[in-house]
Design a protein around this motif. Structure first.
Motif, PDB file in Angstrom:
ATOM      1  N   ILE A   1      16.366 -44.846  64.676  1.00  0.00           N
ATOM      2  CA  ILE A   1      16.718 -43.642  64.424  1.00  0.00           C
ATOM      3  C   ILE A   1      15.788 -42.216  64.479  1.00  0.00           C
ATOM      4  N   ARG A   2      16.258 -41.355  64.828  1.00  0.00           N
ATOM      5  CA  ARG A   2      15.372 -40.597  65.213  1.00  0.00           C
ATOM      6  C   ARG A   2      15.456 -39.313  63.813  1.00  0.00           C
ATOM      7  N   GLN A   3      13.829 -39.564  63.284  1.00  0.00           N
ATOM      8  CA  GLN A   3      13.904 -38.260  61.990  1.00  0.00           C
ATOM      9  C   GLN A   3      12.714 -37.388  62.478  1.00  0.00           C
ATOM     10  N   PRO A   4      12.763 -36.369  62.273  1.00  0.00           N
ATOM     11  CA  PRO A   4      12.008 -34.876  61.954  1.00  0.00           C
ATOM     12  C   PRO A   4       9.980 -35.879  62.767  1.00  0.00           C
ATOM     13  N   TYR A   5      10.096 -36.611  61.699  1.00  0.00           N
ATOM     14  CA  TYR A   5       8.866 -37.109  62.215  1.00  0.00           C
ATOM     15  C   TYR A   5       8.835 -38.962  63.171  1.00  0.00           C
ATOM     16  N   GLY A   6       9.450 -38.754  64.194  1.00  0.00           N
ATOM     17  CA  GLY A   6       9.477 -39.810  64.881  1.00  0.00           C
ATOM     18  C   GLY A   6      10.897 -39.831  64.353  1.00  0.00           C
ATOM     19  N   ILE A   7      10.502 -41.482  65.618  1.00  0.00           N
ATOM     20  CA  ILE A   7      11.631 -43.045  65.211  1.00  0.00           C
ATOM     21  C   ILE A   7      11.104 -43.603  63.792  1.00  0.00           C
ATOM     22  N   MET A   8      12.651 -44.033  62.988  1.00  0.00           N
ATOM     23  CA  MET A   8      12.241 -44.991  61.806  1.00  0.00           C
ATOM     24  C   MET A   8      11.175 -46.128  62.471  1.00  0.00           C
ATOM     25  N   HIS A   9      10.668 -46.739  61.427  1.00  0.00           N
ATOM     26  CA  HIS A   9      10.316 -48.033  61.335  1.00  0.00           C
ATOM     27  C   HIS A   9      10.897 -48.664  60.378  1.00  0.00           C
ATOM     28  N   GLY A  10      11.071 -49.928  60.871  1.00  0.00           N
ATOM     29  CA  GLY A  10      11.730 -50.821  59.684  1.00  0.00           C
ATOM     30  C   GLY A  10      11.908 -51.691  59.183  1.00  0.00           C
ATOM     31  N   THR A  11      11.911 -50.801  57.525  1.00  0.00           N
ATOM     32  CA  THR A  11      11.305 -51.553  56.384  1.00  0.00           C
ATOM     33  C   THR A  11      12.623 -51.811  55.410  1.00  0.00           C
ATOM     34  N   CYS A  12      12.515 -52.660  54.359  1.00  0.00           N
ATOM     35  CA  CYS A  12      13.083 -52.953  53.457  1.00  0.00           C
ATOM     36  C   CYS A  12      13.975 -51.524  52.661  1.00  0.00           C
ATOM     37  N   GLN A  13      12.919 -50.258  52.614  1.00  0.00           N
ATOM     38  CA  GLN A  13      13.271 -49.646  52.276  1.00  0.00           C
ATOM     39  C   GLN A  13      13.682 -48.512  52.542  1.00  0.00           C
ATOM     40  N   SER A  14      13.495 -48.410  54.327  1.00  0.00           N
ATOM     41  CA  SER A  14      14.971 -47.975  54.547  1.00  0.00           C
ATOM     42  C   SER A  14      16.427 -48.471  55.309  1.00  0.00           C
ATOM     43  N   GLY A  15      16.349 -49.719  55.029  1.00  0.00           N
ATOM     44  CA  GLY A  15      16.635 -50.897  55.888  1.00  0.00           C
ATOM     45  C   GLY A  15      18.579 -49.732  55.090  1.00  0.00           C
ATOM     46  N   MET A  16      18.226 -50.163  53.554  1.00  0.00           N
ATOM     47  CA  MET A  16      19.461 -50.490  52.592  1.00  0.00           C
ATOM     48  C   MET A  16      19.988 -48.574  52.331  1.00  0.00           C
ATOM     49  N   PRO A  17      19.086 -47.463  52.738  1.00  0.00           N
ATOM     50  CA  PRO A  17      19.234 -46.348  53.141  1.00  0.00           C
ATOM     51  C   PRO A  17      20.347 -46.353  54.219  1.00  0.00           C
ATOM     52  N   THR A  18      19.581 -46.772  55.435  1.00  0.00           N
ATOM     53  CA  THR A  18      20.960 -46.702  56.626  1.00  0.00           C
ATOM     54  C   THR A  18      22.177 -47.267  56.462  1.00  0.00           C
ATOM     55  N   GLY A  19      21.882 -48.880  55.977  1.00  0.00           N
ATOM     56  CA  GLY A  19      23.251 -49.314  56.114  1.00  0.00           C
ATOM     57  C   GLY A  19      24.533 -48.546  55.170  1.00  0.00           C
ATOM     58  N   VAL A  20      23.986 -47.903  53.902  1.00  0.00           N
ATOM     59  CA  VAL A  20      24.635 -47.415  53.030  1.00  0.00           C
ATOM     60  C   VAL A  20      25.464 -45.253  53.608  1.00  0.00           C
ATOM     61  N   HIS A  21      24.206 -45.603  54.360  1.00  0.00           N
ATOM     62  CA  HIS A  21      24.133 -44.044  55.227  1.00  0.00           C
ATOM     63  C   HIS A  21      25.875 -44.508  56.248  1.00  0.00           C
ATOM     64  N   ALA A  22      25.564 -45.275  57.024  1.00  0.00           N
ATOM     65  CA  ALA A  22      26.492 -46.242  58.123  1.00  0.00           C
ATOM     66  C   ALA A  22      27.462 -46.129  57.170  1.00  0.00           C
ATOM     67  N   ALA A  23      27.569 -46.606  56.322  1.00  0.00           N
ATOM     68  CA  ALA A  23      29.334 -46.527  55.844  1.00  0.00           C
ATOM     69  C   ALA A  23      30.116 -45.309  55.388  1.00  0.00           C
ATOM     70  N   VAL A  24      29.503 -44.298  54.763  1.00  0.00           N
ATOM     71  CA  VAL A  24      29.621 -43.264  54.231  1.00  0.00           C
ATOM     72  C   VAL A  24      30.037 -42.343  55.394  1.00  0.00           C
ATOM     73  N   SER A  25      29.500 -42.630  56.288  1.00  0.00           N
ATOM     74  CA  SER A  25      30.307 -42.178  57.532  1.00  0.00           C
ATOM     75  C   SER A  25      31.180 -42.650  58.006  1.00  0.00           C
ATOM     76  N   ILE A  26      30.854 -43.433  58.738  1.00  0.00           N
ATOM     77  CA  ILE A  26      32.119 -44.780  59.086  1.00  0.00           C
ATOM     78  C   ILE A  26      33.610 -43.773  58.065  1.00  0.00           C
ATOM     79  N   VAL A  27      33.798 -43.815  56.423  1.00  0.00           N
ATOM     80  CA  VAL A  27      34.536 -43.300  55.586  1.00  0.00           C
ATOM     81  C   VAL A  27      34.793 -41.534  55.885  1.00  0.00           C
ATOM     82  N   ARG A  28      33.721 -40.941  55.045  1.00  0.00           N
ATOM     83  CA  ARG A  28      34.059 -39.392  55.979  1.00  0.00           C
ATOM     84  C   ARG A  28      35.019 -38.916  57.510  1.00  0.00           C
ATOM     85  N   SER A  29      34.563 -39.576  58.108  1.00  0.00           N
ATOM     86  CA  SER A  29      34.888 -39.691  59.576  1.00  0.00           C
ATOM     87  C   SER A  29      36.581 -40.502  59.603  1.00  0.00           C
TER      88      SER A  29
END
Length: 374
Positions: free
Chosen positions: A266-294
């Motif tokens: 996942i690319r962000q303005p500062y580069g590709i994110m590295h995997g951590t718990c603090q980023s894992g849950m938000p990406t999961g939530v956002h993937a779900a939200v993106s699916i529902v919105r679409s």
């Protein structure tokens, strides 16, 4: 009714499944697939690796009341053309897929590591290491990142008679500010962990070759890099096997596939994110939200994420917490000692209240702050 299948019940996959189920209006089915019924707390695997007991958390139990279905099975491949997931005991069809299987230690990157290294890829692997440590005398840990530091510190604190050597190209704690890094290295010194600068060239049954030197080792723990197994032929991935996504976490090559957690590049303005718990849950939530919105004819919003801390355990009685800017560079603020231990324990336990809150999420999307609803 469409079938949405989430592969992987880690921090990201669990967040995706629960968030999808909470937002479901009866127009799709959610299935979560994982090889184990027990939730793997990756943050606590160094504890498991030293024989300490951790909570036994049931994935079906965490899903209870959400409406999401759990299927136990190991994913062997994904057929994107047929839209099927092949398991070790059958197949599952899908209309939309979320790939959240996470990453594993890349033992193939060092000669001999695949044959002789112990890894912390899961509970079973960590328990195997715990069984071996009781009869070991000299342990070498490869990699000076967070997993390597935490593993070396946990082993040294639990087995003070062992000689523990931490090997890496950069000194441990170099990503922290000067004071926090010095505290971390001092804590490793107090635990008797020896740092050896260099690159691991070869792993033997009883030794590790570092540059031109040979270090005796009864046990070698590899924590120097990760990769994502490529199970879906033809999907766009980066050099480490992570699925390349667009700004809403959708595959750039297959728009009916989304990715979250360590499995996504996942690319962000500062580069590709590295995997951590603090980023894992938000990406999961956002993937779900993106699916529902679409699905509801609304444009998904780009994913934006900033890091805010780096908590590092140094055994059970010590820790350091480095607070960071959004791009993961260190701020001046940090915690050490017992205050850091209490902070890290609170963070480590944080997913469970969050998952419970997701279960109660009404269709309006009240989980999100005002202005960020799906």
């Amino acid at each position: 009714m469409d079938d949405i299948v989430v592969l992987g019940a880690g921090y990201a996959g669990m967040a995706t499944a629960i968030q999808l189920a909470a937002r479901n209006r009866g127009d799709f089915r959610v299935t979560l697939v994982d090889a184990h019924e027990r939730f793997t707390e990756r943050l606590r695997l160094p504890m498991t690796a030293t024989g300490q007991q951790t909570a036994s958390l049931s994935i079906p139990g965490l899903l209870c009341g959400t409406g999401a279905r759990f299927v136990r099975g190991r994913v062997t491949s994904v057929d994107l053309g047929a839209r099927t997931v092949v398991l070790d005991h059958g197949t599952i069809t899908f209309d939309l897929l979320v790939y959240a299987l996470g990453s594993v230690a890349d033992a193939s990157s060092v000669t001999g590591a695949a044959d002789h290294a112990y890894t912390l890829n899961g509970v079973a692997e960590a328990a195997r290491l715990a069984d071996r440590l009781g009869s070991a005398r000299q342990v070498v840990v490869g990699g000076t990142g967070l997993t390597g530091v935490e593993s070396a510190a946990e082993i040294a604190s639990r087995f003070p008679s062992l000689r523990v050597t931490l090997v890496g190209r950069t000194a441990p704690g170099m990503s922290l500010n000067a004071k926090a890094g010095a505290y971390l290295r001092g804590a490793l010194d107090r635990l008797g962990v020896v740092y050896e600068a260099g690159e691991i060239r070869n792993v033997l049954a009883d030794a590790v070759v570092v540059d031109d030197a040979t270090l005796p080792a009864d046990v070698f723990v590899w924590a120097g890099g990760t990769r994502v197994p490529v199970l879906a032929e033809g999907i766009a991935t980066d050099a480490r096997g992570r699925m390349v996504t667009d700004s809403v976490l959708r595959s750039v090559s297959h728009p009916f596939v989304y990715a979250a957690g360590d499995a996504a590049a996942i690319r962000q303005p500062y580069g590709i994110m590295h995997g951590t718990c603090q980023s894992g849950m938000p990406t999961g939530v956002h993937a779900a939200v993106s699916i529902v919105r679409s699905r509801r004819g609304r444009e998904p919003r780009p994913f934006r994420f900033g890091y805010y801390h780096t908590p590092i355990s140094l055994g059970r009685d010590d820790a350091v917490v480095q607070f960071t800017h959004g791009d993961d560079t260190p701020r001046r603020l940090h915690l050490t000692g017992r205050a850091a231990v209490r902070y890290k324990e609170t963070v480590t336990a944080a997913p469970w209240p969050t998952y419970r809150r997701m279960k109660r999420l009404p269709a309006s999307g009240a989980f999100w702050p005002k202005g960020r609803r799906a």
